[in-house]
Scaffold this active site. Structure first.
Site, mmCIF file in Angstrom:
data_model
loop_
_atom_site.group_PDB
_atom_site.id
_atom_site.type_symbol
_atom_site.label_atom_id
_atom_site.label_comp_id
_atom_site.label_asym_id
_atom_site.label_seq_id
_atom_site.Cartn_x
_atom_site.Cartn_y
_atom_site.Cartn_z
ATOM 1 N N SER A 277 0.710 -1.061 -0.087
ATOM 2 C CA SER A 277 0.142 0.014 -0.090
ATOM 3 C C SER A 277 0.902 1.281 0.124
ATOM 4 O O SER A 277 2.103 1.196 0.375
ATOM 5 C CB SER A 277 -0.757 -0.172 1.272
ATOM 6 O OG SER A 277 -1.430 1.102 1.531
ATOM 7 N N TYR B 35 -2.258 -1.198 10.059
ATOM 8 C CA TYR B 35 -2.285 -1.261 8.785
ATOM 9 C C TYR B 35 -1.071 -0.844 8.219
ATOM 10 O O TYR B 35 -0.299 -1.622 7.424
ATOM 11 C CB TYR B 35 -3.599 -0.536 8.008
ATOM 12 C CG TYR B 35 -3.597 -0.925 6.302
ATOM 13 C CD1 TYR B 35 -4.099 -2.037 6.086
ATOM 14 C CD2 TYR B 35 -3.097 0.065 5.655
ATOM 15 C CE1 TYR B 35 -4.156 -2.278 4.517
ATOM 16 C CE2 TYR B 35 -3.090 -0.135 4.207
ATOM 17 C CZ TYR B 35 -3.905 -1.402 3.562
ATOM 18 O OH TYR B 35 -3.979 -1.467 2.438
HETATM 19 N N1 NAP Z 1 -8.517 -0.659 -2.188
HETATM 20 C C1 NAP Z 1 -7.589 0.002 -2.037
HETATM 21 O O1 NAP Z 1 -7.406 1.333 -2.720
HETATM 22 C C2 NAP Z 1 -6.161 -0.340 -1.570
HETATM 23 C C3 NAP Z 1 -4.965 0.413 -1.444
HETATM 24 C C4 NAP Z 1 -3.732 0.154 -1.105
HETATM 25 C C5 NAP Z 1 -3.762 -1.340 -0.874
HETATM 26 N N2 NAP Z 1 -4.756 -2.159 -1.005
HETATM 27 C C6 NAP Z 1 -4.365 -3.668 -0.727
HETATM 28 O O2 NAP Z 1 -5.026 -4.533 -1.798
HETATM 29 C C7 NAP Z 1 -5.190 -5.642 -1.409
HETATM 30 C C8 NAP Z 1 -6.829 -6.004 -1.722
HETATM 31 O O3 NAP Z 1 -7.535 -5.061 -1.274
HETATM 32 P P1 NAP Z 1 -9.084 -4.587 -1.711
HETATM 33 O O4 NAP Z 1 -9.244 -3.204 -1.561
HETATM 34 O O5 NAP Z 1 -9.532 -5.361 -2.892
HETATM 35 O O6 NAP Z 1 -9.759 -5.312 -0.503
HETATM 36 P P2 NAP Z 1 -11.435 -5.778 -0.307
HETATM 37 O O7 NAP Z 1 -12.187 -5.448 -1.152
HETATM 38 O O8 NAP Z 1 -11.839 -5.488 1.414
HETATM 39 O O9 NAP Z 1 -11.350 -7.587 -0.304
HETATM 40 C C9 NAP Z 1 -10.421 -8.277 0.775
HETATM 41 C C10 NAP Z 1 -10.369 -9.622 0.235
HETATM 42 O O10 NAP Z 1 -9.584 -10.189 1.584
HETATM 43 C C11 NAP Z 1 -10.523 -11.254 2.094
HETATM 44 N N3 NAP Z 1 -10.011 -11.439 3.327
HETATM 45 C C12 NAP Z 1 -10.137 -10.424 4.516
HETATM 46 N N4 NAP Z 1 -9.834 -11.210 5.419
HETATM 47 C C13 NAP Z 1 -9.480 -12.419 5.365
HETATM 48 C C14 NAP Z 1 -9.135 -13.558 6.147
HETATM 49 N N5 NAP Z 1 -9.174 -13.419 7.626
HETATM 50 N N6 NAP Z 1 -9.143 -14.699 5.538
HETATM 51 C C15 NAP Z 1 -9.157 -14.854 4.218
HETATM 52 N N7 NAP Z 1 -9.351 -13.909 3.645
HETATM 53 C C16 NAP Z 1 -9.317 -12.721 4.044
HETATM 54 C C17 NAP Z 1 -11.754 -10.906 1.737
HETATM 55 O O11 NAP Z 1 -12.572 -11.998 1.715
HETATM 56 P P3 NAP Z 1 -13.591 -12.692 3.078
HETATM 57 O O12 NAP Z 1 -13.881 -11.249 3.849
HETATM 58 O O13 NAP Z 1 -14.690 -13.357 2.568
HETATM 59 O O14 NAP Z 1 -12.406 -13.247 3.734
HETATM 60 C C18 NAP Z 1 -11.699 -10.231 0.459
HETATM 61 O O15 NAP Z 1 -11.787 -11.337 -0.796
HETATM 62 C C19 NAP Z 1 -5.096 -5.498 0.232
HETATM 63 O O16 NAP Z 1 -3.904 -6.332 0.371
HETATM 64 C C20 NAP Z 1 -5.168 -4.229 0.423
HETATM 65 O O17 NAP Z 1 -4.492 -3.941 1.524
HETATM 66 C C21 NAP Z 1 -6.041 -1.705 -1.422
#
Ligand code: NAP
Length: 261
Positions: free
Chosen positions: A142, A157
């Site tokens: 991130s 985080y």
């Molecule tokens: N969105 C952004 O702007 C952004 C920015 C910087 C970095 N990131 C990074 O990008 C990655 C994806 O983010 P996203 O925005 O796509 O997140 P998201 O929409 O919240 O999706 C997160 C995924 O992780 C799974 N997850 C969460 N807790 C879990 C657990 N305990 N065990 C297994 N699976 C788990 C969730 O499924 P379940 O809840 O069904 O388990 C879901 O499939 C992350 O590493 C995040 O830190 C995102």
């Protein structure tokens, strides 16, 4: 879902994507399958994983698991079979708020999901990659790791993403010359459930500046789609680069800006 068309960059490979049920993880899984990869899809929500599997035409194995539980992470590695591409994408943005108010147990759970599970899956799947002399490990980070002072109220985080980056670059040095690469991916600011949570949900415990920043990004229409962010990573995944920190914004924001002019 944006149709990327069919390619064969990853034909014959198997990719395990954590957090593959929605958001960036789903877009990465669909993009990998569009390039011929078979998939192993991991998250807690079986229905969301099955939704992802329904979008692809390659083999997709669904393994529901809580990555916060080390025994479940080990079971995933054992059940997955031979994995060539490991995308450690799952993460949680909580606990949020002033550090003095944070429950240490929640902090520890965030470390378990965001850091320990990342390393544990690598530990479980690396022997096979080394034996086959080919592997790709990408760990999602991130901008919080690039600018650790920014996410005021997001200490857990920021801590976990900084740890993931150190883990990945150190691993890449260890793996030099093995055919297995390890890289960090900072996916940009992406329209997902996590971003909604940070802006409008439990993440409102973060500082007002943080919420204003993300609200502004959204209102200006500068949020990336999961498919845009995934596309930037997938374009780099077949190469031999290792120990790198890839950023979505470098490519995509510049392209969006130039598209407008
Ligand atoms: N969105 C952004 O702007 C952004 C920015 C910087 C970095 N990131 C990074 O990008 C990655 C994806 O983010 P996203 O925005 O796509 O997140 P998201 O929409 O919240 O999706 C997160 C995924 O992780 C799974 N997850 C969460 N807790 C879990 C657990 N305990 N065990 C297994 N699976 C788990 C969730 O499924 P379940 O809840 O069904 O388990 C879901 O499939 C992350 O590493 C995040 O830190 C995102």
């Amino acid at each position: 879902m944006h149709d990327r068309g069919m390619g064969s960059t990853f034909a014959g490979r198997t990719a395990l994507v954590t957090g593959a049920g929605r958001g960036i993880g789903r877009a990465l899984a669909v993009g990998l399958a569009a390039e011929g990869a078979d998939l192993v899809l991991v998250a807690r929500s079986r229905d969301e994983l099955e939704g992802t599997a329904a979008l692809v035409s390659t083999k997709a194995t669904v393994i529901p698991a809580d990555l916060g539980e080390l025994s479940q992470v080990a079971a995933v590695a054992a059940e997955a079979g031979a994995v060539d591409i490991l995308i450690n994408n799952a993460a949680v943005p909580w606990p949020a708020g002033p550090t003095a108010t944070i429950d240490p147990a929640e902090f520890a759970t965030a470390v378990a999901i965001n850091v320990t599970a990342v390393a544990a899956l690598t530990i479980g799947l690396l022997p096979g990659m080394l034996e086959r002399r080919w592997g790709r490990i990408v760990n999602l980070s991130s901008g919080a790791a690039q600018a650790p002072a920014f996410l005021n109220g997001g200490n857990a985080y920021t801590t976990t993403k900084s740890a993931v980056e150190g883990h990945t670059v150190n691993l890449a040095a260890e793996l030099a010359g093995t055919g297995v690469t390890a890289n960090v991916y900072r996916p940009g600011t992406v329209a997902t459930a996590m971003m909604t949570w940070v802006r409008d949900g439990g993440g409102t415990a973060m500082s007002a500046e943080v919420r204003e920043y993300f609200t502004d990004v959204q209102q200006r229409g500068h949020l990336l789609t999961p498919e845009q962010s995934a596309g930037y990573l997938l374009a780099r995944l077949g190469g031999e680069d290792t120990g790198q920190t890839w950023h979505a914004e470098d490519g995509i924001i510049a392209r969006l800006e130039s598209d407008k002019t």
